[in-house]
Design an enzyme around this catalytic site. Structure first.
Site, PDB file in Angstrom:
ATOM      1  N   LYS B  75       0.853  -1.195   0.000  1.00 25.19           N
ATOM      2  CA  LYS B  75       0.000   0.000   0.000  1.00 25.19           C
ATOM      3  C   LYS B  75       0.883   1.237   0.000  1.00 25.19           C
ATOM      4  O   LYS B  75       1.902   1.275   0.696  1.00 25.19           O
ATOM      5  CB  LYS B  75      -0.905  -0.026   1.234  1.00 25.19           C
ATOM      6  CG  LYS B  75      -1.942   1.083   1.301  1.00 25.19           C
ATOM      7  CD  LYS B  75      -2.830   0.913   2.541  1.00 25.19           C
ATOM      8  CE  LYS B  75      -3.885   2.000   2.642  1.00 25.19           C
ATOM      9  NZ  LYS B  75      -4.751   1.811   3.838  1.00 25.19           N
ATOM     10  N   SER B 150      -9.814   1.923   2.897  1.00 29.09           N
ATOM     11  CA  SER B 150      -8.957   2.676   2.017  1.00 29.09           C
ATOM     12  C   SER B 150      -7.979   1.816   1.214  1.00 29.09           C
ATOM     13  O   SER B 150      -7.407   2.302   0.238  1.00 29.09           O
ATOM     14  CB  SER B 150      -8.168   3.713   2.819  1.00 29.09           C
ATOM     15  OG  SER B 150      -7.247   3.087   3.688  1.00 29.09           O
ATOM     16  N   SER B 174      -9.809  -0.375   7.104  1.00 28.10           N
ATOM     17  CA  SER B 174      -9.221  -0.203   5.772  1.00 28.10           C
ATOM     18  C   SER B 174      -8.561  -1.444   5.179  1.00 28.10           C
ATOM     19  O   SER B 174      -8.266  -1.451   3.985  1.00 28.10           O
ATOM     20  CB  SER B 174      -8.196   0.937   5.793  1.00 28.10           C
ATOM     21  OG  SER B 174      -8.847   2.171   5.723  1.00 28.10           O
TER      22      SER B 174
END
Lengths: 94, 483
Positions: B75, B150, B174
């Site tokens: 990420k 997210s 997330s």
């Protein structure tokens, strides 16, 4: 709770955010409806409840006071938007 | 079956037996990325060229290990030395970190082959990846739907076969909510299990890094590599990390499972509730004791979270001022003007909104009414969990209130987007571990099953998850994509 444009301007100043007139209006409306939603918390009595800022029972984690290698200056400065003579350059402060 | 479709475990075995090389595995991944990435848009940065060098080096040295030679994604809020780390924000669009996050270091030592950085909601604020400052990511099961957020890039890339696993972060769901939307496995470890050094901070008392994988076994393998104390993160716990593989057993007779009634109430789609009710029956079949329980303060978690997380964010994001790194607006004449126009232009709308909200909640005159109140509620939420775990080993609920929603469906209304985190947020407030695994399907869209446990019970969660996984075939289904 409804926010006023003036309050939004004050918060934007504290947060160092230069908002346009249109953004101020939008955030006034959106933040007001979010704050209104938060009002449900007032239904819950919390007198005598200890606030919980952090879930771990940690306090003042210390390490030995010993210097270790750190980033070389040029690497630490490499992402600076503007620098001169190995220093960060900023607009006039005083 | 193509190589890219295999699991971390299987590829690891094949590499160890010299049936394939790391370069062949990488070539399969590169081909897959070439086929689907223009539709999914999971990556902010691809690093295939660097990956080729690493794979060639690993092949020539012939080392073996659980993650050695296996392509992964990270990420884009974890620092990677020499590779830009953007947080999907214009603020950090050209930021190239001079150091690696501890988790990145650990993966490098384990011989991981990183193929790119993964898209996300800007600064991890959002539930759909539509808040990315660059472009939205699409759900591989239905390209018109969001992958969740997210960590939408991480979940979509794993589901689409673009990587074998990914590292993501979870502040209010997330990792788990995108795992649910994309039909993959996502674990948020106990707060303090994984070092946050080098993770760009959103809300420091809630943030935690964890794996996104296709199977529970793969989750255990990645957990083995990333957990443990780090002197660079004073909140990381000093403890012996077990071999999480040892928990991968199917015998769960006598395991005590509670399902909190508050997680099956209004606001959760009926089909999702029905799917998870079937999961509970399956657990009973497997010999677990399943009972209804209550976490009475659950409804207060969402407002408390949306005070605490923005408050911490408003403080953490104060560092983005245009001086030392990141974007700078060069038009301003004085320094306050430079800070203010840099931040107004560098941050997108959701980040700005949360900074405003947090600044307000911490400001003079409102601190007690909002921030302090929220911290008291946080205590009550944690105590709800403590009491439940006196009686139960594991709590089970849906991960999300619905299946993946349509792109654009919630992006105009911040509050309705916030509501989509309602089932994952309490876990972060309490600091406990949780895992989302595929629990069923509704109209060919995955439904996530959330398991929650007491602090440091990752092993028990993996065991309960593994038993369900082995008794079902949901984890074997993959999205069909035209290529």
């Amino acid at each position: 709770m409804a926010l006023t444009i003036r309050e939004v301007e004050h918060v934007a100043l504290l947060a160092r955010l230069n908002l346009t007139a249109k953004e101020k209006e939008t955030y006034t409306e959106q933040l007001s409806s979010i704050l209104e939603f938060f009002e449900m918390l007032n239904r819950l009595p919390t007198d005598g409840v200890e606030p919980l800022a952090h879930v771990l029972p940690l306090c003042n984690v210390m390490r030995e006071d010993k210097a270790t290698p750190s980033l070389p200056k040029d690497e630490a400065m490499a992402n600076a938007p503007l620098s001169e003579n190995g220093q960060f350059k900023v607009p006039k402060i005083v | 079956m193509k190589l890219y479709q295999q699991t971390v475990q299987k590829i690891g075995e094949m590499l160890a037996r010299r049936e394939v090389t790391a370069q062949e595995v990488l070539a399969s991944i590169a081909e897959r990325i070439g086929q689907v990435e223009n539709k999914i848009q999971a990556f902010t940065t691809l690093t295939l060229k660097e990956a080729e060098g690493i794979a060639a080096d690993l092949d020539s040295r012939g080392e073996v290990g659980d993650l050695t030679g296996i392509p992964c994604g990270i990420k884009d809020n974890m620092c990677t030395r020499g590779i830009r780390t953007t947080c999907a924000s214009e603020m950090l669009e050209n930021f190239v970190p001079p150091y690696d996050a501890t988790v990145v270091n650990k993966l490098k030592s384990a011989g991981a082959v990183m193929v790119g950085k993964l898209n996300m909601d800007e600064f991890a604020m959002g539930s759909s990846t539509e808040n990315s400052g660059f472009f939205p990511t699409h759900n591989p099961w239905d390209l018109t739907r969001v992958p969740g957020g997210s960590s939408g890039g991480a979940a979509a890339a794993v589901a689409a076969g673009e990587v074998f696993y990914a590292l993501a972060s979870d502040t209010g769901g997330s990792i788990r909510q995108p795992a649910s939307f994309c039909g993959v496995v996502g674990m948020k470890p106990t707060y303090g299990m994984v070092s946050r050094f080098g993770l760009v901070a959103f809300a420091s008392s809630l943030d935690q890094i964890g794996p996104v994988t296709r199977t529970v076994t793969d989750c255990a393998l990645v957990m083995n590599a990333i957990c443990g104390h780090d002197r660079q993160d004073s909140t990381s716990l000093q403890l012996e990390v077990p071999d999480f593989r040892s928990y991968l057993q199917t015998d769960i007779k006598g395991l005590k499972i509670g399902f909190p009634r508050e997680y099956f109430q209004k606001g959760v789609d009926q089909e999702v509730k029905d799917t998870i009710k079937k999961v509970l029956l399956k657990y009973e079949e497997l010999g677990a004791i399943v009972e209804e329980t209550s976490l009475p303060h659950s409804e207060y978690a969402l407002p408390a979270y949306y005070i605490i997380a923005p408050a911490e964010a408003s403080s953490n994001l104060a560092r983005f001022d245009g001086v030392r790194y990141g974007y700078r607006d060069t038009h301003a004449e004085d320094i306050i003007g430079m800070f203010s126009s840099t931040r107004a232009r560098g941050f997108g709308p959701e980040v700005t909104r949360r900074i405003m909200l947090g600044t307000y909640a911490l400001s003079s005159g409102y601190y007690d009414a909002y921030y302090l109140k929220a911290l008291k509620v946080r205590r009550l939420i944690k105590e709800d969990f403590d009491q439940a775990f006196d009686k139960y080993d594991v709590l089970i609920s849906p991960t999300a209130t619905s299946v993946a929603f349509k792109i654009g469906e919630k992006s105009e209304d911040p509050l309705s987007m916030y509501m989509s985190d309602i089932l994952t947020i309490p876990v972060n407030l309490a600091g406990i571990p949780s895992i989302s695994i595929p629990g069923g399907f509704v109209d060919n869209l995955p439904v996530g099953l959330q398991l929650m446990g007491r602090p440091l019970s990752e092993g028990t969660l993996l065991k309960a998850a593994y038993a369900f996984e082995q008794a079902t075939d949901y984890h074997l289904r993959t999205p069909v994509m035209e290529v």
